[in-house]
Write a protein that holds these residues in place. Structure first.
Motif, mmCIF file in Angstrom:
data_model
loop_
_atom_site.group_PDB
_atom_site.id
_atom_site.type_symbol
_atom_site.label_atom_id
_atom_site.label_comp_id
_atom_site.label_asym_id
_atom_site.label_seq_id
_atom_site.Cartn_x
_atom_site.Cartn_y
_atom_site.Cartn_z
ATOM 1 N N PRO A 162 -9.058 -0.222 14.384
ATOM 2 C CA PRO A 162 -9.089 -0.111 13.061
ATOM 3 C C PRO A 162 -10.464 -0.064 12.610
ATOM 4 C CG PRO A 162 -7.439 -1.843 13.907
ATOM 5 C CD PRO A 162 -8.227 -1.290 15.085
ATOM 6 N N ALA A 163 -11.394 -0.749 13.280
ATOM 7 C CA ALA A 163 -13.014 -1.133 12.738
ATOM 8 C C ALA A 163 -13.382 0.398 12.978
ATOM 9 C CB ALA A 163 -13.495 -2.022 13.662
ATOM 10 N N THR A 164 -13.319 1.292 14.245
ATOM 11 C CA THR A 164 -13.770 2.504 14.289
ATOM 12 C C THR A 164 -13.435 3.456 13.275
ATOM 13 O OG1 THR A 164 -13.925 1.882 16.634
ATOM 14 C CG2 THR A 164 -14.007 4.258 16.119
ATOM 15 N N ALA A 165 -11.926 3.439 12.993
ATOM 16 C CA ALA A 165 -11.261 4.456 12.298
ATOM 17 C C ALA A 165 -12.014 4.417 10.701
ATOM 18 C CB ALA A 165 -9.773 4.198 12.151
ATOM 19 N N ASN A 166 -12.077 2.940 10.409
ATOM 20 C CA ASN A 166 -12.603 2.595 9.187
ATOM 21 C C ASN A 166 -13.902 3.118 8.959
ATOM 22 O OD1 ASN A 166 -12.818 1.157 6.760
ATOM 23 N ND2 ASN A 166 -14.421 -0.228 7.614
ATOM 24 N N VAL A 167 -14.814 3.056 9.861
ATOM 25 C CA VAL A 167 -16.227 3.744 9.681
ATOM 26 C C VAL A 167 -16.140 5.333 9.606
ATOM 27 C CG1 VAL A 167 -18.377 4.225 11.054
ATOM 28 C CG2 VAL A 167 -17.305 2.080 11.117
ATOM 29 N N ALA A 168 -15.199 5.833 10.322
ATOM 30 C CA ALA A 168 -15.001 7.242 10.165
ATOM 31 C C ALA A 168 -14.349 7.687 8.769
ATOM 32 C CB ALA A 168 -14.001 7.836 11.078
ATOM 33 N N THR A 169 -13.838 6.799 7.957
ATOM 34 C CA THR A 169 -13.267 7.148 6.698
ATOM 35 C C THR A 169 -14.415 7.178 5.573
ATOM 36 O OG1 THR A 169 -12.753 4.718 6.147
ATOM 37 C CG2 THR A 169 -11.149 6.125 7.125
ATOM 38 N N TYR A 170 -15.516 6.590 6.054
ATOM 39 C CA TYR A 170 -16.785 6.142 5.270
ATOM 40 C C TYR A 170 -17.835 7.373 5.355
ATOM 41 C CZ TYR A 170 -15.816 1.468 3.291
ATOM 42 O OH TYR A 170 -15.377 0.616 2.719
ATOM 43 N N PHE A 171 -17.541 8.310 6.447
ATOM 44 C CA PHE A 171 -18.677 9.080 6.602
ATOM 45 C C PHE A 171 -17.870 10.530 6.764
ATOM 46 C CE2 PHE A 171 -20.584 5.118 7.509
ATOM 47 C CZ PHE A 171 -21.913 5.261 7.204
ATOM 48 N N LYS A 172 -18.688 11.668 6.506
ATOM 49 C CA LYS A 172 -18.261 13.020 6.908
ATOM 50 C C LYS A 172 -19.622 13.587 7.639
ATOM 51 C CE LYS A 172 -15.980 16.864 5.196
ATOM 52 N NZ LYS A 172 -15.416 17.634 3.956
ATOM 53 N N LYS A 173 -20.529 13.948 7.000
ATOM 54 C CA LYS A 173 -21.628 14.477 7.390
ATOM 55 C C LYS A 173 -22.583 13.770 8.496
ATOM 56 C CE LYS A 173 -22.406 17.631 3.187
ATOM 57 N NZ LYS A 173 -23.362 17.831 2.241
ATOM 58 N N LYS A 174 -22.336 12.403 8.305
ATOM 59 C CA LYS A 174 -23.215 11.487 8.996
ATOM 60 C C LYS A 174 -22.388 10.769 9.972
ATOM 61 C CE LYS A 174 -26.752 10.945 5.504
ATOM 62 N NZ LYS A 174 -27.576 9.992 4.720
ATOM 63 N N ARG A 175 -20.869 11.203 10.184
ATOM 64 C CA ARG A 175 -20.092 10.637 10.909
ATOM 65 C C ARG A 175 -20.388 10.277 12.156
ATOM 66 N NH1 ARG A 175 -14.396 12.869 10.466
ATOM 67 N NH2 ARG A 175 -14.477 12.333 8.434
ATOM 68 N N SER A 176 -20.869 11.374 12.910
ATOM 69 C CA SER A 176 -21.278 11.095 14.501
ATOM 70 C C SER A 176 -22.244 10.143 14.599
ATOM 71 C CB SER A 176 -21.612 12.561 15.117
ATOM 72 O OG SER A 176 -20.657 13.531 14.835
ATOM 73 N N LEU A 177 -23.170 10.035 13.978
ATOM 74 C CA LEU A 177 -24.344 8.843 13.911
ATOM 75 C C LEU A 177 -23.754 7.520 13.595
ATOM 76 C CD1 LEU A 177 -27.247 8.130 14.291
ATOM 77 C CD2 LEU A 177 -27.676 8.630 11.991
ATOM 78 N N ALA A 178 -22.838 7.414 12.868
ATOM 79 C CA ALA A 178 -22.428 6.269 12.536
ATOM 80 C C ALA A 178 -21.356 5.513 13.685
ATOM 81 C CB ALA A 178 -21.797 6.359 11.022
ATOM 82 N N VAL A 179 -20.512 6.470 13.618
ATOM 83 C CA VAL A 179 -19.683 6.172 14.891
ATOM 84 C C VAL A 179 -20.480 5.851 16.306
ATOM 85 C CG1 VAL A 179 -17.594 6.850 16.517
ATOM 86 C CG2 VAL A 179 -17.680 7.454 14.024
ATOM 87 N N ALA A 180 -21.385 6.596 16.735
ATOM 88 C CA ALA A 180 -22.449 6.389 17.841
ATOM 89 C C ALA A 180 -23.107 5.122 17.633
ATOM 90 C CB ALA A 180 -23.331 7.712 17.998
ATOM 91 N N ILE A 181 -23.311 4.613 16.800
ATOM 92 C CA ILE A 181 -24.111 3.367 16.592
ATOM 93 C C ILE A 181 -23.340 2.143 16.574
ATOM 94 C CG2 ILE A 181 -25.518 1.807 14.837
ATOM 95 C CD1 ILE A 181 -26.560 4.303 13.717
ATOM 96 N N ASN A 182 -22.139 2.195 16.152
ATOM 97 C CA ASN A 182 -20.820 1.350 16.455
ATOM 98 C C ASN A 182 -20.493 1.388 17.831
ATOM 99 O OD1 ASN A 182 -18.629 3.319 14.874
ATOM 100 N ND2 ASN A 182 -17.970 2.460 16.775
ATOM 101 N N GLY A 183 -20.412 2.623 18.496
ATOM 102 C CA GLY A 183 -20.249 2.409 19.916
ATOM 103 C C GLY A 183 -21.206 1.930 20.859
ATOM 104 N N CYS A 184 -22.311 1.776 20.373
ATOM 105 C CA CYS A 184 -23.326 1.090 21.077
ATOM 106 C C CYS A 184 -23.088 -0.519 21.621
ATOM 107 C CB CYS A 184 -24.728 0.968 20.263
ATOM 108 S SG CYS A 184 -25.647 2.338 20.254
ATOM 109 N N GLY A 185 -21.866 -0.771 20.732
ATOM 110 C CA GLY A 185 -21.204 -2.469 20.843
ATOM 111 C C GLY A 185 -20.747 -2.233 22.542
#
Length: 446
Positions: A162-185
């Motif tokens: 749910p947390a990862t999918a939530n980040v993906a809904t907030y971004f489109k052009k910058k989605r890969s960067l945002a998801v990669a940063i949360n994936g650093c967890g």
């Protein structure tokens, strides 16, 4: 449904005669979502304080799910030395934990699309912390299997998707960067929790070291829950498994490639430690250092390649190319023969592995046409990969046993599986190349 408007003072622009009562006739049985005064904007904001703040709870969820799970090597060493259990028996605890994170992610992904992200996050966090505290009290194999394997596995699966999918809904052009940063967890958790257990166990004992992990998990999850704010999106009724997704050929091809990649990806991380002990001759305690090294160098790799994916290459191509590079690293594993080689290989392999894993969620989200099904479609791919991670380690173990304890053919198998998966991922990218302006294929066609 009839609505009376008495003595409406209306101008002629509304087509109503001033000074008289009028009726507005509306159809009954309309969908509440279409008649509600609330309007839904599914277009991601792609930035802003709120959007970037959602990376924090997702990062924490990845720490408690994948981070705690992939750092299992330190627990495996303790159980083997203290409990005197066979390595294969102990490894099932970690394998089930990772498998359930993947599998439960499919269910939690669908429920997050239905609007239950915060509920799932809270329940998952409670289960993760509870599993850690119960592990600290456990003395029998079945108790540890239930606490660490089952409870932490389910809790992690409820939290991270749910947390990862939530980040993906907030971004489109910058989605890969945002998801990669949360994936650093995944990397920070795989450093934090093993380090706490490894360095506090001699000081306060194993049970209290694991309890410290539980207290850390409670504090982190409380922060994440307070920050988590899912977007108000259209809620489309759908089953947990959306079989129609597999009729979309690029998505089905991507899922097949991801299966092959994850069949050997976690297997490499698991067996690189045993290889260091059995083939290089390092001590069991020193071999734990490779867990910390590979995860530490993965931290800068994830956002770096997330940025490159958003800016230049595209997430699907980035995932496919990085996976091929990881497969080549598996072939390079055959050339590791000395202690210095092992440390150098761990650094490079950790960086490439972080680059591949960090972009996976973003790559999967690229095939989701309806943002309201983001959690469902990503969750199904994760479930498929879960079965791969469950079958991969026993397969490599069987190859090693059949080779008389030699790792050569197991390393070759891992390389072939990951490279093949990477090529299939690039094929999926080619299938959607005409619809994306950030793919290698669209550049070649220009």
């Amino acid at each position: 449904m009839t609505v009376q408007i008495a003595e409406a003072k209306c101008g002629p622009g509304l087509g109503l005669e001033p000074g008289k009562s009028h009726e507005i006739i509306a159809e009954e049985n309309l969908d509440p979502l279409t008649t509600s005064a609330t309007t839904f904007d599914d277009e991601p904001p792609d930035g802003g304080f709120l959007a970037w703040s959602q990376v924090i709870p997702s990062h924490i969820a990845n720490m408690m799910s994948w981070g705690y799970g992939t750092g299992f090597a330190v627990f495996q060493l303790y159980y083997k030395q203290t409990m005197k259990w066979p390595t294969s028996q102990v490894s099932w605890i970690g394998s089930i934990q990772i498998f359930l994170c993947f599998l439960v992610g499919m269910v939690s992904g669908r429920l997050s699309d239905a609007g239950y992200s915060r509920h799932l996050y809270a329940i998952g966090a409670i289960m993760c912390a509870f599993g850690m505290f119960m592990t600290s009290l456990a003395t029998q194999y079945w108790q540890i299997f239930l606490a660490q394997g089952i409870c932490n596995g389910i809790g992690g699966g409820l939290m991270f998707m749910p947390a990862t999918a939530n980040v993906a809904t907030y971004f489109k052009k910058k989605r890969s960067l945002a998801v990669a940063i949360n994936g650093c967890g995944s990397s920070t958790g795989a450093i934090l929790f093993p380090a706490v257990v490894q360095y506090l166990t001699p000081q306060i004992g194993f049970p209290w070291a694991v309890r410290v992990c539980g207290f850390i998990a409670m504090a982190l999850s409380a922060v994440g829950f307070c920050i988590l704010k899912p977007r108000e999106l259209r809620r489309t009724p759908a089953p947990i498994v959306d079989w129609a997704a597999f009729k979309y050929t690029p998505y089905a091809v991507f899922a097949a490639g991801a299966f092959l990649i994850y069949f050997s990806l976690f297997t490499m991380l698991i067996y690189v430690n045993s290889f260091a002990r059995e083939s290089i001759g390092l001590s069991e305690l020193e071999s734990i250092n490779f867990v910390l090294i590979t995860n530490a160098v993965a931290i800068p790799a994830r956002p770096l390649f997330g940025f490159l994916a958003d800016r230049y290459v595209g997430p699907v191509n980035t995932f496919g190319l990085n996976s091929i590079a990881l497969g080549i690293m598996a072939f390079g594993w055959t050339g590791v023969h000395k202690r210095a080689d092992m440390y150098a290989y761990s650094v490079v392999m950790g960086f490439v592995n972080g680059a591949a894993q960090g972009i996976f969620s973003s790559a999967a989200s690229s095939f989701v046409k309806d943002v309201g099904k983001m959690g469902t479609w990503i969750g199904m791919v994760f479930a498929i990969c879960g079965f791969a991670t469950l079958a991969g380690p026993p397969t490599m173990g069987a190859i090693i046993d059949a080779s008389g304890g030699k790792y050569l053919w197991a390393q070759v198998w891992a390389g072939l599986a990951i490279v093949s998966g990477g090529i299939i991922i690039l094929r999926a990218s080619w299938l959607i190349g005409g619809k994306s302006n950030k793919t290698l294929w669209s550049w070649s066609r220009a």
